[in-house]
Design a protein around this motif. Structure first.
Motif, PDB file in Angstrom:
ATOM      1  N   ILE A  17       0.839  -1.202   0.000  1.00  0.00           N
ATOM      2  CA  ILE A  17       0.000   0.000   0.000  1.00  0.00           C
ATOM      3  C   ILE A  17       0.875   1.253   0.000  1.00  0.00           C
ATOM      4  O   ILE A  17       0.615   2.213  -0.746  1.00  0.00           O
ATOM      5  N   ARG A  18       1.934   1.233   0.811  1.00  0.00           N
ATOM      6  CA  ARG A  18       2.836   2.387   0.885  1.00  0.00           C
ATOM      7  C   ARG A  18       3.492   2.662  -0.472  1.00  0.00           C
ATOM      8  O   ARG A  18       3.624   3.814  -0.897  1.00  0.00           O
ATOM      9  N   LYS A  19       3.899   1.611  -1.153  1.00  0.00           N
ATOM     10  CA  LYS A  19       4.543   1.772  -2.460  1.00  0.00           C
ATOM     11  C   LYS A  19       3.580   2.428  -3.459  1.00  0.00           C
ATOM     12  O   LYS A  19       3.977   3.335  -4.220  1.00  0.00           O
ATOM     13  N   GLU A  20       2.324   1.985  -3.457  1.00  0.00           N
ATOM     14  CA  GLU A  20       1.347   2.592  -4.367  1.00  0.00           C
ATOM     15  C   GLU A  20       1.063   4.033  -3.982  1.00  0.00           C
ATOM     16  O   GLU A  20       0.899   4.899  -4.859  1.00  0.00           O
ATOM     17  N   TYR A  41      -9.480  10.367  -2.775  1.00  0.00           N
ATOM     18  CA  TYR A  41     -10.647   9.504  -2.626  1.00  0.00           C
ATOM     19  C   TYR A  41     -10.545   8.250  -3.489  1.00  0.00           C
ATOM     20  O   TYR A  41     -10.180   8.310  -4.665  1.00  0.00           O
ATOM     21  N   LEU A  42     -10.916   7.123  -2.889  1.00  0.00           N
ATOM     22  CA  LEU A  42     -11.044   5.860  -3.605  1.00  0.00           C
ATOM     23  C   LEU A  42     -12.528   5.479  -3.708  1.00  0.00           C
ATOM     24  O   LEU A  42     -13.024   5.160  -4.777  1.00  0.00           O
ATOM     25  N   CYS A  63      -3.910   2.830  -7.984  1.00  0.00           N
ATOM     26  CA  CYS A  63      -3.444   1.997  -6.864  1.00  0.00           C
ATOM     27  C   CYS A  63      -4.287   0.727  -6.797  1.00  0.00           C
ATOM     28  O   CYS A  63      -5.071   0.547  -5.852  1.00  0.00           O
ATOM     29  N   PRO A  64      -4.154  -0.133  -7.798  1.00  0.00           N
ATOM     30  CA  PRO A  64      -5.013  -1.323  -7.918  1.00  0.00           C
ATOM     31  C   PRO A  64      -4.895  -2.314  -6.773  1.00  0.00           C
ATOM     32  O   PRO A  64      -5.891  -2.943  -6.386  1.00  0.00           O
ATOM     33  N   ILE A  68      -8.995  -3.653  -0.251  1.00  0.00           N
ATOM     34  CA  ILE A  68     -10.213  -3.083   0.335  1.00  0.00           C
ATOM     35  C   ILE A  68     -11.428  -3.904  -0.069  1.00  0.00           C
ATOM     36  O   ILE A  68     -12.281  -4.251   0.763  1.00  0.00           O
ATOM     37  N   GLU A  69     -11.511  -4.238  -1.339  1.00  0.00           N
ATOM     38  CA  GLU A  69     -12.695  -4.932  -1.844  1.00  0.00           C
ATOM     39  C   GLU A  69     -12.732  -6.410  -1.479  1.00  0.00           C
ATOM     40  O   GLU A  69     -13.818  -6.983  -1.296  1.00  0.00           O
ATOM     41  N   GLU A  70     -11.567  -7.040  -1.352  1.00  0.00           N
ATOM     42  CA  GLU A  70     -11.538  -8.485  -1.131  1.00  0.00           C
ATOM     43  C   GLU A  70     -11.246  -8.883   0.313  1.00  0.00           C
ATOM     44  O   GLU A  70     -11.655  -9.971   0.744  1.00  0.00           O
ATOM     45  N   ILE A  71     -10.549  -8.051   1.056  1.00  0.00           N
ATOM     46  CA  ILE A  71     -10.131  -8.431   2.411  1.00  0.00           C
ATOM     47  C   ILE A  71     -10.999  -7.795   3.495  1.00  0.00           C
ATOM     48  O   ILE A  71     -11.343  -8.445   4.487  1.00  0.00           O
TER      49      ILE A  71
END
Length: 381
Positions: A165-168, A210-211, A225-226, A232-235
């Protein structure tokens, strides 16, 4: 909260009548089913003036009918509050009949009590003092300012992917997408310097990427940031469709405030510039740590400070309160989405553009560069 308490006091007379007559789940279920099935309650036997027992029964049934009419008049007002169309009203009525009105269904206990307060225009009792400023309280949910992350096993997957996440996040430094956090003019006493809405921080800068927000997916931002979006969507279970990167510069203070509801919890994932950041939720203040995740209930009064030397960025993700059943989340989602669609429709026709949706759109191009964003060598490593 004060308005809710005042409304409850003003309608105490009517509320007491309902409380007496709808004091048990069985009566509640009976009253709802009376109207749900569109069956006018009538005496099924001819009342003989000499038959006192039948006369009493007829009066009782007539009273039930009157109560049912009053309950559903109030329910219609609740439906209107969420801008439900006829089809949605029919869906909600069926849900209430099949789930909420069943006295033997504990999975809808919280919604049952919430509807009772909505009908009576009352505010739930025994709400913690630091939560009373929240405009919407669903009764029966555990109320804790801070939650132990060990209660959510899926957080271990989030923690294991913090570097991803940090890298994205860091890849966004040279891209557009961040915008100042703004609200309508009535949301804060601090006007923005450019005249677009109001600010919620009285020092420093607060910018957001915003995401997801208000049931909207910011497709362009999400594409940048896929992996973060996938997590977020899967976990995150029962994702609330509300997630964003929150960035504050040094010497920023975010004013104390309450979230809009207690039906969700909030996840904070500190990513960069964490040193010098602290947050108060309720009466407890915690200093944030790099590599650690935090869960709190933002319906409690909270505020934040950042005194570090570099820009602090965290990922914020909301998820439905774990005490809500799947059935309750289904109903609340329907109501919430209906209201947000109506608000978006109205926002497009608001000439003043002083609403959340218009301000979010107008604020997109305010930041022409990311000069406000400073990063230390540790976070870049």
């Amino acid at each position: 909260a004060e308005d809710g308490i005042r409304d409850a006091q003003e309608s105490r007379g009517l509320g007491d009548v309902y409380k007496r007559q709808v004091s048990t789940q069985s009566t509640w279920g009976l009253v709802l089913n009376l109207k749900m099935e569109s069956e006018k309650v009538k005496a099924t036997q001819t009342v003989d003036s000499d038959n006192k027992e039948n006369e009493g029964q007829a009066k009782e049934e007539k009273g039930e009918d009157t109560l049912a009419e009053k309950v559903f008049t109030r329910l219609d007002a609740v439906f209107s509050e969420y801008f439900l169309n006829d089809f949605q009203r029919a869906m909600v009525r069926k849900f209430i009949r099949d789930n909420v009105a069943r006295a033997d269904n504990p999975r809808c206990d919280r919604i049952r009590e919430w509807l009772f307060h909505k009908i009576n225009r009352s505010f739930p009792a025994n709400v913690p003092e630091m939560q009373r400023g929240c405009p919407e309280i669903i009764p029966g949910l555990r109320a804790r300012p801070w939650w132990d992350s060990s209660e959510f096993p899926w957080l271990s997957t989030i923690e294991a992917n913090i570097d991803v996440i940090r890298k994205e996040l860091l890849s966004l430094r040279g891209l557009k997408g961040f915008q100042p956090y703004r609200g309508p003019s009535w949301a804060s006493k601090i006007p923005s310097p450019d005249g677009i809405g109001s600010k919620s921080n009285d020092s420093g800068e607060w910018n957001v990427f915003y995401l997801f927000l208000h049931d909207m997916k910011f497709e362009e931002n999400c594409a940048k940031c896929p992996e973060t979006v996938r997590l977020i969507e899967e976990i995150v279970p029962r994702h609330y469709v509300h997630a964003f990167f929150s960035a504050v510069t040094t010497s920023t203070h975010i004013l104390k405030h309450h979230g809009p509801t207690n039906k969700k919890l909030r996840l904070h994932v500190p990513l960069i510039g964490v040193e010098g950041s602290r947050m108060r939720v309720g009466t407890e203040t915690r200093s944030l740590e790099r590599g650690k995740v935090y869960v709190f209930d933002d319906s409690f009064e909270h505020e934040a400070w950042h005194d570090g030397s570099d820009t602090r960025v965290i990922l914020i993700v909301d998820f439905w309160h774990p005490d809500l059943s799947t059935e309750e989340v289904k109903l609340l989602t329907l109501l919430q989405n209906a209201r947000m669609r109506a608000e978006r429709f109205l926002a497009e026709r608001d000439e003043d553009k002083d609403n959340f949706y218009s301000i979010i759109e107008t604020s997109k191009d305010i930041l022409q560069s990311n000069d406000w964003w400073t990063v230390n060598e540790k976070d870049l490593a």
